[in-house]
Structure formats: C-alpha cells, structure tokens
Design a protein around this motif. Structure first.
Motif, PDB file in Angstrom:
ATOM      1  N   UNK A  85      67.914 -18.901 -39.391  1.00 64.30           N
ATOM      2  CA  UNK A  85      68.792 -19.465 -38.372  1.00 64.30           C
ATOM      3  C   UNK A  85      69.793 -18.435 -37.864  1.00 64.30           C
ATOM      4  N   UNK A  86      70.067 -17.410 -38.686  1.00 69.19           N
ATOM      5  CA  UNK A  86      71.069 -16.411 -38.348  1.00 69.19           C
ATOM      6  C   UNK A  86      70.440 -15.020 -38.280  1.00 69.19           C
ATOM      7  N   UNK A  87      71.034 -14.116 -37.507  1.00 70.93           N
ATOM      8  CA  UNK A  87      70.554 -12.728 -37.513  1.00 70.93           C
ATOM      9  C   UNK A  87      70.674 -12.131 -38.918  1.00 70.93           C
ATOM     10  N   UNK A  88      69.876 -11.134 -39.201  1.00 66.93           N
ATOM     11  CA  UNK A  88      69.896 -10.537 -40.529  1.00 66.93           C
ATOM     12  C   UNK A  88      69.512  -9.070 -40.445  1.00 66.93           C
ATOM     13  N   UNK A  89      69.734  -8.365 -41.528  1.00 66.73           N
ATOM     14  CA  UNK A  89      69.273  -6.984 -41.640  1.00 66.73           C
ATOM     15  C   UNK A  89      67.885  -7.005 -42.269  1.00 66.73           C
ATOM     16  N   UNK A  90      66.900  -6.475 -41.557  1.00 66.58           N
ATOM     17  CA  UNK A  90      65.513  -6.519 -42.022  1.00 66.58           C
ATOM     18  C   UNK A  90      64.938  -5.114 -41.978  1.00 66.58           C
ATOM     19  N   UNK A  91      64.502  -4.626 -43.127  1.00 63.48           N
ATOM     20  CA  UNK A  91      63.905  -3.291 -43.212  1.00 63.48           C
ATOM     21  C   UNK A  91      62.483  -3.430 -43.761  1.00 63.48           C
ATOM     22  N   UNK A  92      61.513  -3.111 -42.959  1.00 60.55           N
ATOM     23  CA  UNK A  92      60.122  -3.183 -43.387  1.00 60.55           C
ATOM     24  C   UNK A  92      59.405  -1.908 -42.976  1.00 60.55           C
ATOM     25  N   UNK A  93      58.650  -1.341 -43.897  1.00 65.22           N
ATOM     26  CA  UNK A  93      57.899  -0.125 -43.608  1.00 65.22           C
ATOM     27  C   UNK A  93      56.509  -0.212 -44.232  1.00 65.22           C
ATOM     28  N   UNK A  94      55.499   0.359 -43.579  1.00 68.65           N
ATOM     29  CA  UNK A  94      54.139   0.341 -44.124  1.00 68.65           C
ATOM     30  C   UNK A  94      53.938   1.436 -45.164  1.00 68.65           C
ATOM     31  N   UNK A  95      54.588   1.267 -46.304  1.00 65.08           N
ATOM     32  CA  UNK A  95      54.466   2.233 -47.397  1.00 65.08           C
ATOM     33  C   UNK A  95      53.927   1.511 -48.626  1.00 65.08           C
ATOM     34  N   UNK A  96      53.713   2.252 -49.698  1.00 63.64           N
ATOM     35  CA  UNK A  96      53.089   1.671 -50.875  1.00 63.64           C
ATOM     36  C   UNK A  96      53.998   0.873 -51.771  1.00 63.64           C
ATOM     37  N   UNK A  97      55.306   1.023 -51.590  1.00 59.39           N
ATOM     38  CA  UNK A  97      56.225   0.409 -52.548  1.00 59.39           C
ATOM     39  C   UNK A  97      57.597   0.181 -51.919  1.00 59.39           C
ATOM     40  N   UNK A  98      58.211  -0.944 -52.239  1.00 59.40           N
ATOM     41  CA  UNK A  98      59.570  -1.215 -51.741  1.00 59.40           C
ATOM     42  C   UNK A  98      60.554  -0.175 -52.240  1.00 59.40           C
ATOM     43  N   UNK A  99      60.354   0.298 -53.463  1.00 59.67           N
ATOM     44  CA  UNK A  99      61.289   1.281 -54.022  1.00 59.67           C
ATOM     45  C   UNK A  99      61.239   2.612 -53.276  1.00 59.67           C
ATOM     46  N   UNK A 100      60.151   2.882 -52.575  1.00 63.90           N
ATOM     47  CA  UNK A 100      60.094   4.060 -51.708  1.00 63.90           C
ATOM     48  C   UNK A 100      61.071   3.901 -50.547  1.00 63.90           C
ATOM     49  N   UNK A 101      61.055   2.735 -49.927  1.00 61.62           N
ATOM     50  CA  UNK A 101      61.996   2.462 -48.833  1.00 61.62           C
ATOM     51  C   UNK A 101      63.427   2.590 -49.335  1.00 61.62           C
ATOM     52  N   UNK A 138      58.325   1.888 -60.493  1.00 60.78           N
ATOM     53  CA  UNK A 138      57.862   0.915 -59.505  1.00 60.78           C
ATOM     54  C   UNK A 138      56.842   1.541 -58.557  1.00 60.78           C
ATOM     55  N   UNK A 139      57.100   2.769 -58.138  1.00 57.30           N
ATOM     56  CA  UNK A 139      56.163   3.448 -57.239  1.00 57.30           C
ATOM     57  C   UNK A 139      54.851   3.730 -57.955  1.00 57.30           C
ATOM     58  N   UNK A 140      54.928   4.152 -59.205  1.00 56.75           N
ATOM     59  CA  UNK A 140      53.714   4.379 -59.996  1.00 56.75           C
ATOM     60  C   UNK A 140      52.910   3.082 -60.081  1.00 56.75           C
ATOM     61  N   UNK A 141      53.598   1.984 -60.316  1.00 54.28           N
ATOM     62  CA  UNK A 141      52.934   0.687 -60.462  1.00 54.28           C
ATOM     63  C   UNK A 141      52.249   0.257 -59.177  1.00 54.28           C
ATOM     64  N   UNK A 142      52.981   0.269 -58.074  1.00 51.41           N
ATOM     65  CA  UNK A 142      52.434  -0.232 -56.807  1.00 51.41           C
ATOM     66  C   UNK A 142      51.345   0.660 -56.231  1.00 51.41           C
ATOM     67  N   UNK A 172      52.394   4.037 -68.943  1.00 49.42           N
ATOM     68  CA  UNK A 172      53.007   2.847 -68.370  1.00 49.42           C
ATOM     69  C   UNK A 172      51.947   1.878 -67.852  1.00 49.42           C
ATOM     70  N   UNK A 173      50.970   2.389 -67.107  1.00 49.24           N
ATOM     71  CA  UNK A 173      49.916   1.534 -66.560  1.00 49.24           C
ATOM     72  C   UNK A 173      49.075   0.916 -67.676  1.00 49.24           C
ATOM     73  N   UNK A 174      48.797   1.692 -68.702  1.00 48.86           N
ATOM     74  CA  UNK A 174      48.019   1.167 -69.826  1.00 48.86           C
ATOM     75  C   UNK A 174      48.770   0.045 -70.535  1.00 48.86           C
ATOM     76  N   UNK A 175      50.091   0.134 -70.548  1.00 49.74           N
ATOM     77  CA  UNK A 175      50.896  -0.884 -71.231  1.00 49.74           C
ATOM     78  C   UNK A 175      50.722  -2.262 -70.610  1.00 49.74           C
TER      79      UNK A 175
END
Length: 308
Positions: A106-122, A145-149, A184-187
């Motif tokens: 209903x209200x304006x907002x701050x929106x950041x979206x990028x076509x990358x592999x992970x939110x933590x990159x942004x 987080x980047x390793x995971x995504x 980490x991934x094996x865990x």
C-alpha cells in the motif's frame, strides 16, 4: 523510529538466515531499529555455519503483527513464502534475488533486486555503497551464504558479482573458502538423520504458476541412493502433504552437490507438463536431470513455460 523485524523465507536456508542478520546489522548502522528473526529453525548446513562462527541462532517467529507494524524482507518477496500475517504489516524494504510475484504494498518502499546467485552478494555491495565495514564474523557468515546458494560457485546462477563478493568476504574472514565450503556443503547432506516429512519440508517453496499450486523442495546429497532408497515412503509423505495443502504438483529435486546433477521425484498433475518442461521422461515418478542444480534458474522458469 519504531522497531522492525527482518527475515527471510519460510523453511530458511543459509542465505535466508544470514541475509536477515546482515541486513539488520547494516540497517542498524544506518539508524534503524531492527532485529533479525527467522521463519523456521536452521537446517543442518546453517547450523554448521552458525556453530563454526560462534553466532547465535535467531529466534523463530510465526507471526509478526503482535510485535511490530513494519518489516523488512530478504531473500524472498512472494507472500506465500513469507510470514503468515505478512499482509497485516507494512513492508518497508526488500532485498532479493528471485522473481517478483504475488507481491504488492500500500505504501512506497525501498526494493533492491538483482539477478545474482545470492542475496548476501547484493548485501556485500550495499555495505560498500553505504561505506559500512563488514565485521569479521559477519563476513564469514555472508561468505557461507554465497557458497550455499551457488554450490561453491558451481551453480548456473553464479555471476561475476558472486565470485567477487565471495573472495572479498573470505579475505575479511581470513578463511580458505574452497576447503571450508566443501565441508560446509557436506554438513547439510546427512539425510539419514531426517524423517521423510523433514526431508520434503526442509528446503521447500510454494509457487503459483498459471493457477497451479506448485511445491518444490530441494535436497542436497553426495549419493542419490541416500534419498532414492526411501522413495516409496517419501512419495507417501509428498502425496499426503499435497492433499492436505492443496498442491497440484509436488516436486522434490535431489541434487548431487559434488557432481552437479539432479534427479527429481514427482507427484501430482500434470506430469506431462513436467516432462515437457525438462524434455525428459519420468520413470517410476523419477526423472534424471543431468547438470540441473538450481531451482530458481533451471526448474521454476522451465515449469512456468510448460504450464503456460
């Protein structure tokens, strides 16, 4: 300024929990009053990450309206993936790397979206833009987080921005991200310790695709047989949940993280659309998907095209 909660999607993965922590820290440095929370308990991989960096687990919430009037979302935007009472509060900020769907405010907002592999990159780039230093421990979490995504930069969702962010964060954290990343991934692949219900819910997301209610879960393994030996009981759990929750299609993507291949278990209809989407045939409700590792880039768009 009133307090706001920051959180990722339901059934949180490592990026959902870490991005909430990172964005909350950044916003607090910029003068906001926020707290990072989670919409579910950490999975095995995330628990490994939090323990490795001696970071407390965020508290879990099921509703937010009793506490706050406004929230900030990370790693998701679709309301069906968010907190149950999301429509009762104002969304003031979003940082995400997924498609935008079923989202309005209903209200304006701050929106950041990028076509990358992970939110933590942004978020890594946002820290630099705001000239806020990333603490050592937080750098380790964001690196994880980047390793995971990106499955240690092997996923097709990986971009140059992800690679640059990962290297920068690893340098701050003083961690060999390659050897750490494998452990980490094996865990996160100990499926024997989980029930069938836990397996099909642990990393599941719901999507509205051309009027079809589609549920897609992803299970990371180092051996397909860890899951396929339980296919019958897993499919029973999938069918039961599909009936109780009204899913038209329930897909479980079983991904071999070491060899970057997947197999998909499918229940529901239309299976013809699933076969069309991936140009492959189902055999006993299982489909081979060589080279497929990304739900976001290699499953959802293909299903969307087929169902449309």
């Amino acid at each position: 300024m009133s307090k706001e909660l920051v959180f990722g999607h339901q059934n949180p993965d490592t990026d959902a929990i870490v991005a909430a922590k990172a964005y909350s820290y950044l916003q607090n440095q910029l003068g906001y009053d926020t707290e990072a929370v989670a919409l579910g308990e950490p999975n095995a991989e995330t628990a490994y990450v939090l323990n490795h960096f001696d970071e407390p687990t965020p508290r879990v919430v099921t509703t937010v309206k009793p506490e706050v009037d406004a929230v900030m979302l990370v790693d998701h935007n679709e309301f069906q993936q968010s907190v149950s009472d999301i429509e009762s509060v104002q969304v003031t900020h979003v940082v995400d790397h997924h498609r935008i769907a079923n989202f309005n405010t209903d209200q304006p907002l701050e929106y950041r979206a990028e076509p990358v592999g992970c939110t933590s990159t942004i978020l890594t780039n946002m820290f630099a833009e705001k000239d806020v230093k990333i603490p050592v421990k937080l750098a380790g979490l964001m690196m994880s987080a980047i390793i995971s995504d990106t499955l240690l930069l092997k996923s097709p969702t990986t971009t140059d921005k992800d690679k640059e962010a990962l290297r920068a964060l690893a340098q701050i954290a003083d961690v060999d991200y390659k050897s750490y990343g494998i452990e980490m991934l094996k865990a996160g692949t100990n499926v024997d310790a989980k029930s069938d219900q836990e397996l099909i819910d642990a990393d599941a997301k719901s999507f509205d695709i051309n009027g079809k209610n589609v549920r897609i879960d992803q299970i990371n393994v180092v051996d397909f047989e860890d899951v396929l030996k339980r296919q019958s009981s897993i499919m029973t759990a999938m069918n039961n949940e599909a009936q109780s929750e009204g899913y038209d299609l329930f897909l479980v993507l079983v991904t071999d993280i070491l060899n970057s291949n997947s197999k998909m278990i499918v229940v529901g209809e239309p299976t013809a659309a699933v076969e069309k989407a991936f140009a492959a045939k189902l055999t006993d409700n299982v489909m081979d998907l060589p080279g497929v590792v990304s739900r976001k880039k290699q499953v959802v768009p293909q299903l969307t095209d087929a169902l449309n």
